[in-house]
Design a protein around this motif. Structure first.
Motif, PDB file in Angstrom:
ATOM      1  N   SER A  35      42.893  42.524  31.418  1.00 28.51           N
ATOM      2  CA  SER A  35      42.682  41.208  32.010  1.00 28.51           C
ATOM      3  C   SER A  35      41.407  41.146  32.834  1.00 28.51           C
ATOM      4  O   SER A  35      41.189  40.187  33.557  1.00 28.51           O
ATOM      5  N   MET A  36      40.568  42.169  32.708  1.00 31.39           N
ATOM      6  CA  MET A  36      39.357  42.249  33.528  1.00 31.39           C
ATOM      7  C   MET A  36      38.463  41.048  33.281  1.00 31.39           C
ATOM      8  O   MET A  36      38.099  40.737  32.149  1.00 31.39           O
ATOM      9  N   GLN A  37      38.105  40.367  34.334  1.00 31.09           N
ATOM     10  CA  GLN A  37      37.324  39.141  34.254  1.00 31.09           C
ATOM     11  C   GLN A  37      35.872  39.461  34.567  1.00 31.09           C
ATOM     12  O   GLN A  37      35.483  39.610  35.716  1.00 31.09           O
ATOM     13  N   VAL A  38      35.054  39.569  33.510  1.00 35.60           N
ATOM     14  CA  VAL A  38      33.636  39.860  33.689  1.00 35.60           C
ATOM     15  C   VAL A  38      32.842  38.572  33.776  1.00 35.60           C
ATOM     16  O   VAL A  38      32.033  38.372  34.663  1.00 35.60           O
ATOM     17  N   HIS A  39      33.108  37.673  32.844  1.00 35.47           N
ATOM     18  CA  HIS A  39      32.458  36.371  32.846  1.00 35.47           C
ATOM     19  C   HIS A  39      33.494  35.312  33.250  1.00 35.47           C
ATOM     20  O   HIS A  39      34.695  35.577  33.308  1.00 35.47           O
ATOM     21  N   GLU A  40      33.036  34.135  33.501  1.00 36.10           N
ATOM     22  CA  GLU A  40      33.953  33.075  33.908  1.00 36.10           C
ATOM     23  C   GLU A  40      34.992  32.790  32.836  1.00 36.10           C
ATOM     24  O   GLU A  40      36.138  32.496  33.116  1.00 36.10           O
ATOM     25  N   ASP A  41      34.576  32.914  31.579  1.00 35.61           N
ATOM     26  CA  ASP A  41      35.483  32.652  30.470  1.00 35.61           C
ATOM     27  C   ASP A  41      36.321  33.904  30.227  1.00 35.61           C
ATOM     28  O   ASP A  41      36.154  34.620  29.256  1.00 35.61           O
ATOM     29  N   TRP A  42      37.277  34.202  31.127  1.00 38.23           N
ATOM     30  CA  TRP A  42      38.019  35.453  31.083  1.00 38.23           C
ATOM     31  C   TRP A  42      38.850  35.613  29.827  1.00 38.23           C
ATOM     32  O   TRP A  42      39.135  36.716  29.376  1.00 38.23           O
ATOM     33  N   CYS A  43      39.236  34.512  29.188  1.00 43.08           N
ATOM     34  CA  CYS A  43      40.145  34.605  28.048  1.00 43.08           C
ATOM     35  C   CYS A  43      39.491  35.243  26.828  1.00 43.08           C
ATOM     36  O   CYS A  43      40.166  35.571  25.863  1.00 43.08           O
ATOM     37  N   ARG A  44      38.156  35.440  26.870  1.00 43.18           N
ATOM     38  CA  ARG A  44      37.509  36.118  25.747  1.00 43.18           C
ATOM     39  C   ARG A  44      37.801  37.610  25.767  1.00 43.18           C
ATOM     40  O   ARG A  44      37.491  38.317  24.810  1.00 43.18           O
ATOM     41  N   GLY A  45      38.373  38.130  26.830  1.00 41.54           N
ATOM     42  CA  GLY A  45      38.839  39.502  26.844  1.00 41.54           C
ATOM     43  C   GLY A  45      37.865  40.485  27.449  1.00 41.54           C
ATOM     44  O   GLY A  45      36.740  40.166  27.789  1.00 41.54           O
ATOM     45  N   SER A  46      38.322  41.731  27.547  1.00 37.04           N
ATOM     46  CA  SER A  46      37.549  42.795  28.165  1.00 37.04           C
ATOM     47  C   SER A  46      36.294  43.109  27.355  1.00 37.04           C
ATOM     48  O   SER A  46      36.250  42.954  26.143  1.00 37.04           O
ATOM     49  N   THR A  47      35.239  43.579  28.060  1.00 40.18           N
ATOM     50  CA  THR A  47      33.994  43.970  27.392  1.00 40.18           C
ATOM     51  C   THR A  47      34.062  45.395  26.856  1.00 40.18           C
ATOM     52  O   THR A  47      33.126  45.852  26.197  1.00 40.18           O
ATOM     53  N   LEU A  48      35.136  46.103  27.109  1.00 46.13           N
ATOM     54  CA  LEU A  48      35.221  47.515  26.747  1.00 46.13           C
ATOM     55  C   LEU A  48      35.154  47.717  25.234  1.00 46.13           C
ATOM     56  O   LEU A  48      35.873  47.083  24.467  1.00 46.13           O
ATOM     57  N   LYS A  49      34.281  48.673  24.833  1.00 44.24           N
ATOM     58  CA  LYS A  49      34.220  49.104  23.441  1.00 44.24           C
ATOM     59  C   LYS A  49      34.797  50.506  23.280  1.00 44.24           C
ATOM     60  O   LYS A  49      35.162  50.898  22.169  1.00 44.24           O
ATOM     61  N   LEU A  50      34.841  51.260  24.375  1.00 44.13           N
ATOM     62  CA  LEU A  50      35.395  52.615  24.361  1.00 44.13           C
ATOM     63  C   LEU A  50      36.253  52.793  25.598  1.00 44.13           C
ATOM     64  O   LEU A  50      35.817  52.496  26.715  1.00 44.13           O
ATOM     65  N   LEU A  51      37.481  53.293  25.399  1.00 41.32           N
ATOM     66  CA  LEU A  51      38.404  53.549  26.502  1.00 41.32           C
ATOM     67  C   LEU A  51      39.131  54.859  26.229  1.00 41.32           C
ATOM     68  O   LEU A  51      39.847  54.986  25.233  1.00 41.32           O
ATOM     69  N   ASP A  52      38.932  55.839  27.098  1.00 36.14           N
ATOM     70  CA  ASP A  52      39.556  57.156  26.926  1.00 36.14           C
ATOM     71  C   ASP A  52      40.606  57.364  28.017  1.00 36.14           C
ATOM     72  O   ASP A  52      40.274  57.495  29.198  1.00 36.14           O
ATOM     73  N   LEU A  53      41.864  57.372  27.607  1.00 35.05           N
ATOM     74  CA  LEU A  53      42.995  57.553  28.523  1.00 35.05           C
ATOM     75  C   LEU A  53      43.796  58.799  28.178  1.00 35.05           C
ATOM     76  O   LEU A  53      44.973  58.907  28.520  1.00 35.05           O
ATOM     77  N   TYR A  54      43.162  59.738  27.498  1.00 37.57           N
ATOM     78  CA  TYR A  54      43.884  60.922  27.041  1.00 37.57           C
ATOM     79  C   TYR A  54      44.494  61.695  28.215  1.00 37.57           C
ATOM     80  O   TYR A  54      43.827  61.997  29.200  1.00 37.57           O
ATOM     81  N   ASN A  55      45.769  61.997  28.090  1.00 34.69           N
ATOM     82  CA  ASN A  55      46.506  62.815  29.054  1.00 34.69           C
ATOM     83  C   ASN A  55      46.511  62.221  30.461  1.00 34.69           C
ATOM     84  O   ASN A  55      46.519  62.939  31.455  1.00 34.69           O
ATOM     85  N   CYS A  56      46.520  60.886  30.544  1.00 34.36           N
ATOM     86  CA  CYS A  56      46.731  60.233  31.842  1.00 34.36           C
ATOM     87  C   CYS A  56      48.227  60.226  32.132  1.00 34.36           C
ATOM     88  O   CYS A  56      49.047  59.884  31.264  1.00 34.36           O
TER      89      CYS A  56
END
Length: 480
Positions: free
Chosen positions: A356-377
């Protein structure tokens, strides 16, 4: 592109003798040093008279990048003698046993480099992938002899030269007036003295990497920071560095990439970057800096929505929690690559926040992330996987998670998102990202906005969408 191992050794050189004479660049992922030597030796050379002029193999090669079993004197001499147009030489080896004198690089081989004076880039690296070894037959004398022929060098990378001391490294810096890129890894005898009088040189270094140089301290980094044009600084695994080095780094207003993995920095030290360098940074890595807590995110990013930071590595930080990720999300920094592997306090709330990260005002376009590493969190459950499904994270291309715990969920996620590469065995996403620095590992896929595609295809009309979107709005309001 082909597999060198499928070639019979005797036929390898004969095949390359047919290569186009206009070939200017050659890169081989793995080949034995013997095959390289034979490749560059003209067919039938041993049967020719002494006065006969040999036909040069690959006469136009300007760039040669090889990964071999052993970097040897014979191979280096053969390359230097036969490739007259060479401007870029990149050699890397990974011995499986300790090399003998006949299969190693010595001072004699190093002296043969760049006989034609055309070389601009030189990289000699001994990897410790299989055995902890180094170039034990090269010392300061070899570097001094090489430096005599390298005054026009612009880029030098040396890895695994364990017997080279400050004398050898200083010789390079004081002899190569055009040098802008200087990289040393496993420089076990490199100390602060290398940079003691660097301000007295005419150097304008832009790229410096000093990885696994454990004798380097804050004092050396302060001296190095007199190069105000630095754009890339890699100090990973220099474990003696602390907050005082960051005070000097904070003055480098052109710096784009800063890698500090494993150093002894604290929240206070990172706050020194706030007033200067943070505004120019594109990539920041603090992986394994055990003293860091959520506080550094607040001090570094609070009120900094204008930052250009795109790549952030927060992996292996035992004190980083969901609260820190919430602070990061509120900063609205347009991060495209976020690594948080091996963080025991990161859980479902972090995934929900990032979705739900709001980078631009139009938050509903979604996160800007292209890579997310959550291994072994440590805190991820099935709830997190729900937020990794569409329409959340519409631009995500790489995802790292632990597959052994939720194998069925991982498989279902991979099937439902064909544009997403899911890694669940602990492999690094986009391996080599700090070495290439051009993001080429991300180019396997077209830049497709999945959310726009789903809207066009009507896939956003799935059951439960209204309920999910209401939940997104609630979280987005919290993040905002």
């Amino acid at each position: 592109m082909f597999d060198v191992s499928t070639f019979v050794r005797d036929s390898f050189a004969r095949i390359w003798a047919l290569a186009c004479a206009k070939l200017v660049s050659l890169e081989i992922g793995y080949v034995s040093s013997l095959m390289v030597t034979e490749l560059l030796t003209a067919p039938g050379a041993h049967h020719q008279s002494p006065n006969h002029t040999r036909t040069s193999i690959l006469p136009s090669i300007g760039k040669l990048c090889l990964s071999v079993d052993y970097i040897t004197d014979t191979m280096v001499k053969t390359i230097s003698k036969n490739l007259n147009s060479l401007t870029h030489l990149d050699l890397r080896d990974a011995p499986i046993i300790e090399p003998t004198a006949a299969f190693d690089l010595t001072n004699s081989g190093l002296q043969q480099i760049n006989p034609h004076g055309k070389l601009k880039h030189l990289s000699l690296v001994r990897s410790q992938e299989f055995v902890a070894t180094c170039f034990k037959r090269v010392n300061d004398l070899g570097v001094l002899l090489m430096a005599d022929r390298c005054s026009s060098m612009e880029s030098i990378c040396l890895g695994g030269f364990c017997r080279v001391t400050d004398t050898g490294f200083k010789t390079i810096l004081h002899s190569c007036s055009k040098l802008y890129k200087f990289r040393v890894s496993h420089g076990t005898q490199l100390t602060d003295l290398v940079f003691h009088d660097i301000s007295a040189t005419s150097l304008s270094l832009t790229h410096v990497s000093l990885r696994w140089c454990n004798l380097l301290t804050n004092h050396g980094v302060v001296r190095l920071s007199s190069n105000m044009d630095l754009t890339f600084l890699d100090l990973r695994d220099c474990r003696s560095l602390g907050d005082e080095s960051l005070r000097a780094i904070g003055t480098l207003t052109k710096l784009k990439t800063l890698l500090l993995d494993g150093s002894d920095i604290s929240d206070l030290g990172l706050s020194y970057l706030k007033q200067g360098v943070i505004s120019s940074l594109i990539s920041l890595s603090v992986r394994g800096c055990k003293r860091l807590t959520d506080k550094f995110i607040s001090s570094l990013f609070d009120g900094s929505s204008s930052l250009e930071l795109q790549e952030l590595d927060l992996s292996n930080l035992p004190n980083l929690s969901d609260a820190g990720v919430l602070l990061l999300a509120r900063s609205r920094v347009p991060i495209t690559e976020l690594r948080m592997r091996q963080c025991p306090l990161i859980g479902d709330n972090s995934v929900i926040t990032l979705a739900s990260m709001q980078v631009h005002e139009d938050w509903c376009r979604g996160s800007t992330l292209k890579l997310l590493d959550l291994y072994n969190c440590g805190g991820l459950t099935q709830l997190a996987f729900r937020w990794l499904k569409k329409p959340y994270f519409p631009r995500l291309r790489w995802l790292g998670v632990t597959g052994s715990v939720n194998r069925d969920l991982v498989d279902a996620l991979a099937r439902s998102r064909p544009f997403l590469r899911v890694a669940c065995r602990g492999e690094e996403l986009g391996a080599g990202q700090w070495d290439t620095s051009d993001g080429t590992y991300m180019h396997d896929y077209e830049e497709v906005d999945e959310l726009e595609q789903w809207l066009l295809e009507g896939e956003n009309d799935e059951s439960g969408d209204d309920e999910e979107m209401e939940e997104v709005e609630n979280v987005a309001e919290l993040v905002g």
